[in-house]
Design a protein around this motif. Structure first.
Motif, short mmCIF file in Angstrom:
data_model
loop_
_atom_site.label_atom_id
_atom_site.label_comp_id
_atom_site.label_asym_id
_atom_site.label_seq_id
_atom_site.Cartn_x
_atom_site.Cartn_y
_atom_site.Cartn_z
N GLU A 1 5.36 -0.88 1.45
CA GLU A 1 5.68 0.32 0.97
C GLU A 1 5.87 0.36 -0.53
N ARG B 1 0.47 9.28 -8.90
CA ARG B 1 -0.12 7.46 -8.52
C ARG B 1 0.03 6.47 -9.11
N GLY C 1 -9.03 3.84 -0.67
CA GLY C 1 -8.79 4.31 1.78
C GLY C 1 -9.26 3.34 1.99
N HIS D 1 1.17 -1.49 -0.35
CA HIS D 1 -0.20 -0.29 0.12
C HIS D 1 0.86 0.70 -0.13
N HIS D 2 0.43 2.51 -0.70
CA HIS D 2 0.67 3.59 -0.44
C HIS D 2 -0.17 4.54 -0.51
N PRO D 3 0.37 5.74 0.59
CA PRO D 3 -0.12 7.11 0.12
C PRO D 3 -0.42 7.38 -0.53
N ASP D 4 0.01 7.77 -1.49
CA ASP D 4 -0.99 7.93 -2.88
C ASP D 4 -1.85 6.91 -3.86
N SER E 1 -12.72 8.73 1.11
CA SER E 1 -11.49 7.99 1.13
C SER E 1 -11.25 7.81 -0.30
N PRO F 1 0.28 1.66 7.14
CA PRO F 1 0.30 2.44 6.63
C PRO F 1 -0.71 4.09 6.36
N ALA F 2 -0.06 4.39 4.91
CA ALA F 2 -0.60 5.63 5.49
C ALA F 2 -2.04 6.29 4.98
N ARG G 1 -7.79 0.14 2.84
CA ARG G 1 -7.14 0.01 3.31
C ARG G 1 -7.94 -0.47 5.08
#
Length: 317
Positions: A42, A87, A26, A6-9, A22, A316-317, A29
């Motif tokens: 990440e 992204r 989101g 997972h990546h915040p973007d 989200s 995860p962010a 996540r």
């Protein structure tokens, strides 16, 4: 333990009509955060030269500069902003990382990806870059695997993936989809299985088993990239098939069983799933991940040894 990339973007704002602000990634996540058996990883953005190994360099430059022409944005279905560009570069990196984690652990999941409509010179159908084709090309070129199979169970044919990998005999593509659904012009996968509108659980599972098994035995892949779209679900807004939730679970259990029986690791991406209730969509996607993980957790799939250092566990962010 489920190894999840997972990546915040990945997380973008949902449409105004959505019940979850989200967005789908989101929500996926957040549902996975409730579990205690997830190892988070990440990814790094996919290096530009690997994007260009699959997509036309001029198109790659347009995306990374957030300067995609209007006609291409219309084909994609949304504007390519700087946020979308970031992204679009990190998602293929996530699919590649999930593949390496699967080679090590038997199964791993990317919480985004499955962008199977993107073509060489343009995106299409809500897909900017084709993470499946990009990751597959990198995996065989770097020597991580000798042969790879992309299994696409999205309700829409994986036309971009088929077109982008057709020239490489090391990569095989399988697509089972609603024949009359998007895209109108189908590409040619290694094996395409077009289903009639309204196909339900039993016919779907029987067809999947009888068509995918011979391809697996013929191609003998070292890894499966799984486009685990949930839009064959009967109530999906853009689907034309009629699978129940139990049917989706049976589908994923069959995929896992076929892979496990042959000692083949699986890396999954999310793929399609459409509707206003984003949390309900996310629950279906998380159920795919959980079903596959449960199956592999009960089996022994020998890890592949390779000289790559992977990202460590991260929240995860």
């Amino acid at each position: 333990m489920i190894h999840v990339v997972h990546h915040p973007d990945y997380v973008t704002e949902a449409p105004g009509r959505s019940t979850y602000r989200s967005g789908k990634n989101g929500a996926i996540r957040d549902l996975l955060r409730r579990r205690t058996d997830v190892a988070w990883h990440e990814p790094q953005p996919m290096p530009q030269h690997w994007l260009e190994a699959t997509h036309d360099p001029d198109y790659v430059a347009e995306v990374l500069a957030a300067a995609v022409p209007r006609e291409k944005e219309r084909r994609i279905g949304f504007p390519v902003t700087a946020t979308v560009a970031r992204r679009s570069q990190v998602v293929p990196g996530g699919t590649w990382l999930a593949a390496h984690l699967a080679l090590r652990h038997g199964f791993a999941a990317n919480t985004a990806g499955g962008s199977h409509h993107a073509l060489a010179t343009t995106g299409a159908g809500y897909c900017v870059f084709n993470d499946l084709a990009i990751a597959a090309t990198r995996l065989v070129e770097e020597g991580s695997v000798a042969r790879l199979l992309i299994v696409d169970v999205d309700v829409h044919q994986g036309d971009g993936t088929a077109a982008l990998t057709a020239a490489d005999p090391r990569i095989a593509t399988y697509s089972i989809h609603a024949e009359k659904n998007f895209p109108v012009r189908k590409a040619r996968s290694t094996l395409d299985v077009g289903l009639a509108d309204g196909t339900g659980d039993d016919d779907y599972i029987d067809t999947l088993a009888t068509t995918l098994t011979p391809l697996l035995d013929r191609h003998r892949p070292d890894l499966i990239l799984y486009q685990g779209g949930v839009d064959p679900f009967a109530d999906d807004r853009l689907g034309r098939l009629a699978l129940s939730q139990d049917g989706l679970v049976r589908r994923d259990r069959l995929i896992a069983a076929l892979a496990i029986a042959r000692g083949v690791p699986v890396a999954s991406t999310v793929g399609g799933g459409y509707g206003d209730d984003v949390m309900a969509l996310a629950q279906r996607h998380v159920r795919v991940i959980g079903t596959l993980s449960d199956m592999f957790g009960q089996a022994e799939v020998a890890p592949t040894q390779y000289p790559f250092t992977l990202a460590g566990e991260a929240p995860p962010a």
